[in-house]
Design a protein around this motif. Structure first.
Motif, short mmCIF file in Angstrom:
data_model
loop_
_atom_site.label_atom_id
_atom_site.label_comp_id
_atom_site.label_asym_id
_atom_site.label_seq_id
_atom_site.Cartn_x
_atom_site.Cartn_y
_atom_site.Cartn_z
N ILE A 154 0.86 -1.20 0.00
CA ILE A 154 0.00 0.00 0.00
C ILE A 154 0.89 1.24 0.00
CG2 ILE A 154 -1.65 1.38 1.36
CD1 ILE A 154 -2.83 -1.26 2.41
N TRP A 155 1.85 1.25 0.89
CA TRP A 155 2.77 2.39 1.01
C TRP A 155 3.49 2.65 -0.31
CZ3 TRP A 155 8.24 2.03 0.82
CH2 TRP A 155 8.89 3.22 1.14
N LEU A 156 3.97 1.55 -0.91
CA LEU A 156 4.73 1.65 -2.16
C LEU A 156 3.87 2.24 -3.28
CD1 LEU A 156 7.59 0.59 -2.97
CD2 LEU A 156 6.44 -1.39 -3.91
N ASN A 157 2.63 1.78 -3.37
CA ASN A 157 1.77 2.20 -4.47
C ASN A 157 1.22 3.60 -4.29
OD1 ASN A 157 1.15 0.00 -6.64
ND2 ASN A 157 1.52 -1.04 -4.72
N VAL A 158 1.04 4.01 -3.03
CA VAL A 158 0.57 5.38 -2.80
C VAL A 158 1.64 6.37 -3.26
CG1 VAL A 158 0.03 7.06 -0.99
CG2 VAL A 158 -1.12 4.85 -1.01
N LEU A 159 2.91 5.98 -3.14
CA LEU A 159 4.00 6.87 -3.57
C LEU A 159 3.97 7.13 -5.08
CD1 LEU A 159 7.19 5.96 -1.57
CD2 LEU A 159 5.52 7.75 -1.15
N GLY A 160 3.53 6.14 -5.87
CA GLY A 160 3.40 6.41 -7.30
C GLY A 160 3.84 5.27 -8.20
N ILE A 161 3.37 5.34 -9.44
CA ILE A 161 3.59 4.27 -10.42
C ILE A 161 5.06 3.99 -10.71
CG2 ILE A 161 3.31 5.87 -12.36
CD1 ILE A 161 1.86 2.50 -12.67
N ARG A 162 5.88 5.04 -10.75
CA ARG A 162 7.28 4.85 -11.13
C ARG A 162 7.99 3.93 -10.14
NH1 ARG A 162 10.86 6.71 -14.65
NH2 ARG A 162 9.41 8.16 -15.59
N GLU A 163 7.75 4.16 -8.88
CA GLU A 163 8.39 3.33 -7.85
C GLU A 163 7.97 1.88 -8.00
OE1 GLU A 163 7.06 6.23 -7.38
OE2 GLU A 163 8.58 7.48 -6.45
N SER A 164 6.65 1.64 -8.15
CA SER A 164 6.18 0.25 -8.22
C SER A 164 6.61 -0.40 -9.52
CB SER A 164 4.67 0.19 -8.12
OG SER A 164 4.15 1.31 -7.54
N SER A 165 6.61 0.39 -10.59
CA SER A 165 6.98 -0.15 -11.88
C SER A 165 8.45 -0.55 -11.88
CB SER A 165 6.72 0.91 -12.95
OG SER A 165 6.68 0.32 -14.21
N LEU A 166 9.27 0.25 -11.22
CA LEU A 166 10.70 -0.06 -11.13
C LEU A 166 10.92 -1.36 -10.36
CD1 LEU A 166 13.55 1.05 -11.80
CD2 LEU A 166 13.56 2.08 -9.54
N LEU A 167 10.16 -1.53 -9.27
CA LEU A 167 10.25 -2.75 -8.48
C LEU A 167 9.90 -3.95 -9.36
CD1 LEU A 167 10.33 -3.88 -5.37
CD2 LEU A 167 7.89 -4.04 -5.71
N ASN A 168 8.81 -3.84 -10.13
CA ASN A 168 8.40 -4.91 -11.03
C ASN A 168 9.51 -5.24 -12.02
OD1 ASN A 168 5.92 -5.22 -9.96
ND2 ASN A 168 4.79 -4.38 -11.67
N GLU A 169 10.09 -4.20 -12.59
CA GLU A 169 11.08 -4.41 -13.64
C GLU A 169 12.31 -5.14 -13.13
OE1 GLU A 169 11.91 -0.86 -15.94
OE2 GLU A 169 9.81 -0.29 -15.79
N ILE A 170 12.84 -4.70 -11.98
CA ILE A 170 14.08 -5.31 -11.47
C ILE A 170 13.83 -6.75 -11.03
CG2 ILE A 170 15.81 -5.19 -9.64
CD1 ILE A 170 15.40 -2.12 -9.68
N ASN A 188 1.92 -7.07 -5.88
CA ASN A 188 2.04 -5.65 -6.19
C ASN A 188 1.22 -5.30 -7.42
OD1 ASN A 188 3.22 -3.06 -5.74
ND2 ASN A 188 4.51 -3.42 -7.54
N SER A 189 1.25 -6.17 -8.44
CA SER A 189 0.42 -5.97 -9.62
C SER A 189 -1.05 -5.96 -9.24
CB SER A 189 0.64 -7.08 -10.64
OG SER A 189 1.90 -6.99 -11.20
N GLY A 190 -1.41 -6.83 -8.30
CA GLY A 190 -2.80 -6.89 -7.85
C GLY A 190 -3.23 -5.57 -7.21
N VAL A 191 -2.36 -4.98 -6.38
CA VAL A 191 -2.67 -3.70 -5.73
C VAL A 191 -2.86 -2.62 -6.80
CG1 VAL A 191 -1.84 -1.90 -4.17
CG2 VAL A 191 -1.38 -4.29 -3.65
N MET A 192 -1.94 -2.58 -7.75
CA MET A 192 -2.01 -1.55 -8.80
C MET A 192 -3.28 -1.71 -9.63
SD MET A 192 1.90 -1.88 -10.06
CE MET A 192 2.08 -0.56 -11.22
N SER A 193 -3.55 -2.95 -10.03
CA SER A 193 -4.68 -3.18 -10.91
C SER A 193 -6.01 -2.96 -10.20
CB SER A 193 -4.62 -4.60 -11.46
OG SER A 193 -3.42 -4.77 -12.16
N ALA A 194 -6.12 -3.41 -8.94
CA ALA A 194 -7.37 -3.22 -8.19
C ALA A 194 -7.65 -1.73 -8.03
CB ALA A 194 -7.28 -3.88 -6.82
N SER A 195 -6.61 -0.96 -7.71
CA SER A 195 -6.82 0.46 -7.49
C SER A 195 -7.20 1.16 -8.79
CB SER A 195 -5.58 1.09 -6.88
OG SER A 195 -4.51 1.00 -7.77
N ARG A 196 -6.59 0.76 -9.88
CA ARG A 196 -6.91 1.40 -11.15
C ARG A 196 -8.28 1.00 -11.67
NH1 ARG A 196 -2.19 1.93 -9.90
NH2 ARG A 196 -0.88 3.65 -10.62
#
Lengths: 46, 536
Positions: B159-175, B318-326
């Motif tokens: 939750i904390w990670l995703n509230v900060l913004g897409i770039r942070e979560s996307s970077l986590l996914n990528e690495i 993390n993808s689930g959090v992003m997708s549910a919120s969107r």
């Protein structure tokens, strides 16, 4: 192969073929994505 | 009837969602979900379909390819957040859009719950005493409180990670996703080279055919479809992807290809290395067990696969959090749920409320699942319960997407389609030519079979799934009545203006031009018809 057989590992011909096919496919995916990224690079808006 | 200015609501204003997902990010967004699905589903599917697991994966995989192509066409044509829910809304109207949205929302919240539970389960590989620590809470026995607490802690972190913004979560996914793709590929290549015995796979398949059980196969195939949930994410990412009409089809098809490859490779490898019985009781760590049996890399395979599992399952959650919120963000914009959800955080410009609320639903699901305790053999039932509910939402949502795809070919022929599902039959109606996608017809039949299998064989999914949708419907009915909006009918929307706004905002100017020309040609034809009628 002989060295592997001495260690008790006997690769099957079909296993070697499948590993090669899978490996090639994954390399192709990576190269394709890199090409796509270059193609999309011109569209960057930042 | 109420009129909503959909065009104004979907534009990329300063308060809208950002478009900063790259090609690799878009691909990894989908892979993050799907890669982990295979980790969780492999053991469950083998336990259910036994020696026929490869066939179960192949059947579900073929249906998945058709679903993937349908999503590819729709996401490239309508690059807006919302995925299946938006496509169903656009093709079938508000009510079915809401049903698809609530079914997929169920999937995302379970996605968060299931994969954080599984991720912390892999962490507990290093601290087994934590996973095995159970207490009784009132009438509930053998509740693994520490494991439950770990999973909840991971959701709070996300939750904390995703509230900060897409770039942070996307970077986590990528690495993490990149590391996992390399590691999974290594397991498959080393496995095929050094441990695969084709005669073992053949003998298991032969025995299974002789003792065929449709119930086992149906349960296995319906569970196998859960290993392919990920394209919904890439279509959700369509709004945030640069040049969506160019990128979405290519990344989607690459993703479909990769995932099908991994699913068939893992299932064939598993049954060529071990008998299916070896996977019983190992539903939680099938890949770790498989890796452990491979010569040379098997020595370090245990802890390595555990770390791998923990990371890939976390990025899937993390993808689930992003997708549910969107998804909920999109549903609120189309007045399926309150506008209260439709608020972007002032500082981080992310839909913070939906992130927090639906991740909290995931936390509640975790707690309820852990209250079920253990089965007769002492295995924790939490993951089984969560997994059981997963397939219902996916198959319901996908069925509506197929129907929407077919209908949109007739109701919205003017929107430019950068990619079309192959195998089309041309139909002439009222002087116009339409294309009926045969592959979508086949896909709808296939996913209907999977939905039927879920209802026939999933004891918890067939009750909890419809109960969730009913609960969402009660809220929807209350909200729409309060707003004096039609319950089963649709709000009148100007889709053409909206489509123009979306293409303009996505900077797809060629497509915008084609769309305008197509609309102008239609206007000319209708003008000619009017003039002809007057002259007549």
């Amino acid at each position: 192969m002989t060295q592997m057989a001495s260690m008790g590992v006997h690769p099957s011909t079909s296993g070697v073929i499948l590993a090669a096919v899978f490996g090639t496919a994954m390399v192709w995916v990576r190269l394709w994505l890199r090409r796509l990224r270059r193609a999309a690079g011109g569209a960057s808006r930042r | 009837m109420a009129v909503m200015d959909a065009a104004g609501k979907s534009g990329g204003s300063e308060q809208g969602l950002r478009r900063d997902v790259t090609v690799w990010g878009s691909y990894m967004w989908g892979y993050a979900d799907v890669g982990a699905d295979i980790y969780a589903a492999l053991g469950l599917v083998i336990a259910a379909a036994q020696g026929g697991a490869v066939a179960a994966f192949a059947f579900a995989g073929l249906v998945y390819i058709m679903i993937g192509l349908a999503y590819t066409e729709l996401a490239a044509t309508y690059p807006v957040a919302g995925g299946g829910q938006f496509f169903a809304l656009r093709g079938l109207g508000d009510f079915w859009g809401f049903v698809a949205g609530s079914a997929l929302l169920l999937d995302y919240t379970i996605d968060i719950a299931l994969f954080t539970v599984a991720s912390s389960g892999y962490v507990n590989f290093f601290f087994p005493q934590l996973a095995n620590f159970t207490i009784a809470i009132g009438p509930f026995h053998n509740v693994a409180v520490i494991w439950c607490f770990e999973a909840v802690l991971l959701v709070v972190f996300l939750i904390w990670l995703n509230v900060l913004g897409i770039r942070e979560s996307s970077l986590l996914n990528e690495i993490l996703g990149g590391i996992d793709i390399i590691a999974e590929s290594s397991i498959i290549v080393f496995g095929f080279l050094f441990a695969w015995k084709p005669e073992l796979l053949a003998s298991q398949w032969h025995y299974q055919v002789q003792h065929w059980n449709w119930g086992h196969f149906a349960y296995g195939a319906s569970l196998a479809i859960i290993s392919f949930v990920g394209l919904e994410s890439i279509s959700q990412a369509a709004q945030e992807t640069r040049r969506p009409a160019t990128i979405v089809p290519r990344t989607s098809i690459t993703l479909i290809f990769t995932v099908f490859l991994f699913a068939t490779a893992f299932s064939s490898l598993s049954l060529g290395v071990l008998p299916w019985q070896a996977f019983l009781g190992h539903e939680g760590d099938p890949v770790a067990m498989l890796a452990h049996k491979i010569p040379f890399i098997g020595v370090v395979a245990g802890p390595f696969a555990a770390m791998l599992g923990a990371t890939i399952l976390l990025i899937s959650a993390n993808s689930g959090v992003m997708s549910a919120s969107r998804l909920t963000f999109s549903m609120s914009r189309f007045q399926f749920i309150s506008e209260w959800f439709d608020v972007v955080h002032q500082k981080y410009r992310t839909p913070a409320r939906t992130i927090a609320i639906f991740s909290t639903v995931g936390i509640l699901q975790i707690m309820l699942a852990f209250l079920a305790g253990t089965d007769e053999q002492g295995h924790n039932k939490a993951m089984e319960i969560l997994g059981n509910m997963y397939a219902f939402g996916a198959s319901t949502g996908y069925l509506l997407v197929f129907i929407a795809l077919m209908r949109l070919r007739f109701t919205d022929p003017h929107s430019p389609r950068p990619y079309k599902v192959p195998l089309n039959v041309k139909i002439r109606l009222n002087g116009n030519t339409y294309e009926l996608p045969l592959l979508a017809v086949l896909g709808a039949l296939g996913v209907s079979m999977i939905l039927f299998m879920v209802v026939a064989t999933h004891e918890i999914g067939r009750i909890a799934g419809p109960a969730w949708i009913l609960m969402c419907f009660l809220y929807y009915a209350w909200y729409r009545r309060r707003k004096k909006l039609p319950l089963f009918g649709s709000i009148k929307r100007n889709w053409e203006e909206q489509q123009e706004a979306v293409l303009r905002e996505a900077e797809e100017f060629d497509l915008l031009e084609r769309y305008k020309m197509s609309l102008a040609a239609r206007a000319r034809r209708s003008g000619d018809d009017d003039a002809g009628r007057k002259q007549g």
